[in-house]
Write a protein that holds these residues in place. Structure first.
Motif, short mmCIF file in Angstrom:
data_model
loop_
_atom_site.label_atom_id
_atom_site.label_comp_id
_atom_site.label_asym_id
_atom_site.label_seq_id
_atom_site.Cartn_x
_atom_site.Cartn_y
_atom_site.Cartn_z
N TYR A 52 0.86 -1.19 0.00
CA TYR A 52 0.00 0.00 0.00
C TYR A 52 0.90 1.24 0.00
CZ TYR A 52 -3.55 3.39 1.37
OH TYR A 52 -4.39 4.47 1.41
N ALA A 53 0.67 2.13 -0.96
CA ALA A 53 1.52 3.30 -1.14
C ALA A 53 1.01 4.49 -0.34
CB ALA A 53 1.60 3.67 -2.62
N VAL A 54 1.95 5.14 0.36
CA VAL A 54 1.66 6.36 1.11
C VAL A 54 2.76 7.37 0.79
CG1 VAL A 54 1.25 7.40 3.36
CG2 VAL A 54 0.60 5.02 2.96
N GLY A 55 2.50 8.28 -0.12
CA GLY A 55 3.52 9.24 -0.53
C GLY A 55 4.69 8.54 -1.20
N ASN A 56 5.89 8.80 -0.69
CA ASN A 56 7.10 8.20 -1.27
C ASN A 56 7.39 6.82 -0.73
OD1 ASN A 56 7.71 11.37 -1.31
ND2 ASN A 56 8.83 10.40 -2.97
N PHE A 57 6.53 6.27 0.13
CA PHE A 57 6.75 4.95 0.71
C PHE A 57 5.60 4.02 0.34
CE2 PHE A 57 9.23 7.74 3.42
CZ PHE A 57 10.36 7.00 3.69
N SER A 58 5.92 2.72 0.41
CA SER A 58 4.89 1.69 0.32
C SER A 58 5.21 0.59 1.32
CB SER A 58 4.78 1.13 -1.11
OG SER A 58 5.99 0.53 -1.53
N PHE A 59 4.18 0.04 1.94
CA PHE A 59 4.33 -0.98 2.98
C PHE A 59 3.46 -2.18 2.60
CE2 PHE A 59 4.58 3.29 4.67
CZ PHE A 59 5.75 3.29 5.41
N GLY A 60 4.03 -3.37 2.77
CA GLY A 60 3.24 -4.54 2.42
C GLY A 60 3.88 -5.83 2.87
N GLY A 61 3.39 -6.91 2.29
CA GLY A 61 3.89 -8.24 2.61
C GLY A 61 3.71 -9.16 1.43
N GLY A 62 4.22 -10.37 1.57
CA GLY A 62 4.11 -11.32 0.49
C GLY A 62 4.79 -12.63 0.83
N PHE A 63 5.33 -13.26 -0.21
CA PHE A 63 5.93 -14.59 -0.07
C PHE A 63 7.27 -14.60 -0.79
CE2 PHE A 63 6.51 -19.08 -1.12
CZ PHE A 63 6.24 -19.68 0.11
N ASN A 64 8.25 -15.23 -0.16
CA ASN A 64 9.59 -15.32 -0.73
C ASN A 64 10.00 -16.78 -0.88
OD1 ASN A 64 12.83 -15.37 -0.01
ND2 ASN A 64 12.25 -13.68 -1.34
N LEU A 65 10.52 -17.13 -2.06
CA LEU A 65 10.96 -18.50 -2.35
C LEU A 65 12.38 -18.46 -2.87
CD1 LEU A 65 10.53 -21.57 -2.86
CD2 LEU A 65 9.58 -20.95 -5.09
N ASN A 66 13.28 -19.24 -2.26
CA ASN A 66 14.67 -19.36 -2.71
C ASN A 66 14.98 -20.83 -2.91
OD1 ASN A 66 15.59 -16.41 -1.95
ND2 ASN A 66 14.53 -17.23 -0.16
N TYR A 67 15.50 -21.14 -4.09
CA TYR A 67 15.88 -22.52 -4.41
C TYR A 67 17.36 -22.50 -4.78
CZ TYR A 67 15.69 -27.22 -6.41
OH TYR A 67 15.90 -28.55 -6.67
N TYR A 68 18.21 -22.89 -3.81
CA TYR A 68 19.64 -22.79 -3.98
C TYR A 68 20.28 -24.18 -3.94
CZ TYR A 68 19.03 -17.82 -2.86
OH TYR A 68 18.64 -16.50 -2.86
N ALA A 69 20.88 -24.57 -5.05
CA ALA A 69 21.63 -25.84 -5.13
C ALA A 69 20.79 -27.02 -4.65
CB ALA A 69 22.92 -25.75 -4.31
N GLY A 70 19.51 -27.02 -5.03
CA GLY A 70 18.64 -28.13 -4.67
C GLY A 70 18.02 -28.03 -3.29
N VAL A 71 18.29 -26.97 -2.54
CA VAL A 71 17.74 -26.77 -1.20
C VAL A 71 16.75 -25.61 -1.25
CG1 VAL A 71 18.27 -26.34 1.22
CG2 VAL A 71 19.92 -27.57 -0.21
N THR A 72 15.57 -25.80 -0.63
CA THR A 72 14.49 -24.82 -0.70
C THR A 72 14.38 -24.03 0.60
OG1 THR A 72 13.24 -26.23 -2.23
CG2 THR A 72 12.03 -24.47 -1.11
N PHE A 73 14.32 -22.71 0.47
CA PHE A 73 14.05 -21.80 1.58
C PHE A 73 12.85 -20.95 1.17
CE2 PHE A 73 18.55 -22.63 1.24
CZ PHE A 73 18.97 -22.89 2.54
N MET A 74 11.77 -21.01 1.91
CA MET A 74 10.60 -20.22 1.55
C MET A 74 9.81 -19.85 2.79
SD MET A 74 8.12 -23.09 -0.17
CE MET A 74 7.67 -24.59 0.71
N GLY A 75 9.08 -18.72 2.68
CA GLY A 75 8.28 -18.28 3.79
C GLY A 75 7.71 -16.90 3.57
#
Length: 296
Positions: free
Chosen positions: A264-287
């Motif tokens: 959500y944008a407020v002036g020059n800033f925006s605040f929010g959330g979501g989901f992050n997925l990392n798949y490194y060398a066959g190992v999964t990090f997500m949350g």
């Protein structure tokens, strides 16, 4: 009897949980092990290539004879012919580039690269709520340069946490993008940095960024090639949707980062959330992740 059965069931549940925790708690360590295995594999391949090269060089030395001087004479004549043809082609090329048509096409290309403009910040009422657009179509957008900085905090489960920092700068259509990630678990940590350059293309009420560059990780200890993209869409009601992807390969091992967020944008800033997925060398990090963005 019921208490005994309940105790056994609880013991089995706790044991399974501890087994799962042990399996995933050292995911960064598992990633390091796989990278070391890939390094050893590449070293073996390099040794085999060197052996084949040495064998080939020995074969070439043994097969060379005294006819080299004669072939050299013919080669020099051919070189003279090639040189004369090349000089003739250069004259034709110079005639083309001296023409007015070529100059006009180069001018149009320069104009196109400098024709993208930005608003002061997303949903600025003075810019008709359009953040990005071509200069001819969005005359209210007057910024040639804009800077975007993102900070994302992610919980990757199994006591693993990550912080992503992204800094991007646009010079009209040209985009420079830097990515940094720090991950830590109870037994290890990981640092990743990537520097990229690319272009920005306005798409409807959003913009598409495509970029490529280099990828550095202290686990790999050498620079690799990176590529990726980002799509940002400006919904009504000051909502910004963002998709991001960064990729690299070390031998047969892939390193991929993907995130999806709504802010959500407020002036020059925006605040929010979501989901992050990392798949490194066959190992999964997500949350899940929380995100803050500065637009200037």
């Amino acid at each position: 009897m019921k208490k005994i059965i309940l105790f056994i069931a609880l013991f089995i549940l706790i044991t399974n949980f501890l087994n799962m925790y042990t399996l995933f708690a050292d995911r960064i360590g598992d990633m390091r092990d796989k990278i070391e295995e890939e390094k050893e594999r590449q070293e073996e391949e390099e040794k085999e290539k060197e052996k084949e090269k040495e064998k080939k060089d020995d074969d070439d030395d043994s097969s060379s004879g005294g006819c080299l001087g004669i072939f050299g004479l013919f080669a020099s004549d051919d070189d003279d012919d090639d040189r004369s043809r090349h000089d003739h082609d250069d004259d034709d090329d110079n005639d083309y580039w001296r023409s007015s048509d070529a100059g006009e096409s180069n001018g149009c290309l320069v104009d196109w690269f400098g024709a993208l403009r930005f608003a002061s910040y997303p949903y600025d009422p003075q810019n008709a709520y359009n953040f990005v657009g071509w200069q001819s179509q969005s005359p209210d957008n007057d910024k040639f340069v804009y800077l975007q900085a993102d900070v994302e905090g992610t919980y990757l489960f199994q006591d693993t946490y990550g912080i992503n920092a992204k800094v991007s700068m646009n010079l009209s259509i040209l985009r420079i993008h830097c990515f940094y990630q720090y991950m830590v678990d109870p037994g290890d940590y990981s640092n990743i940095f990537s520097g990229n350059a690319g272009i920005t293309i306005p798409v409807a009420d959003g913009m598409l960024h495509l970029f490529t560059g280099f990828y550095l990780s202290e686990m790999i200890s050498e620079m690799t090639f990176s590529f990726g993209g980002e799509f940002t869409y400006f919904f009504p009601a000051n909502l910004i949707f963002d998709l991001y992807s960064l990729n690299s390969f070390f031998g047969e091992l892939g390193f991929h980062t993907f995130s999806c967020s709504l802010s959500y944008a407020v002036g020059n800033f925006s605040f929010g959330g979501g989901f992050n997925l990392n798949y490194y060398a066959g190992v999964t990090f997500m949350g899940p992740m929380l995100k803050i963005t500065l637009w200037i």
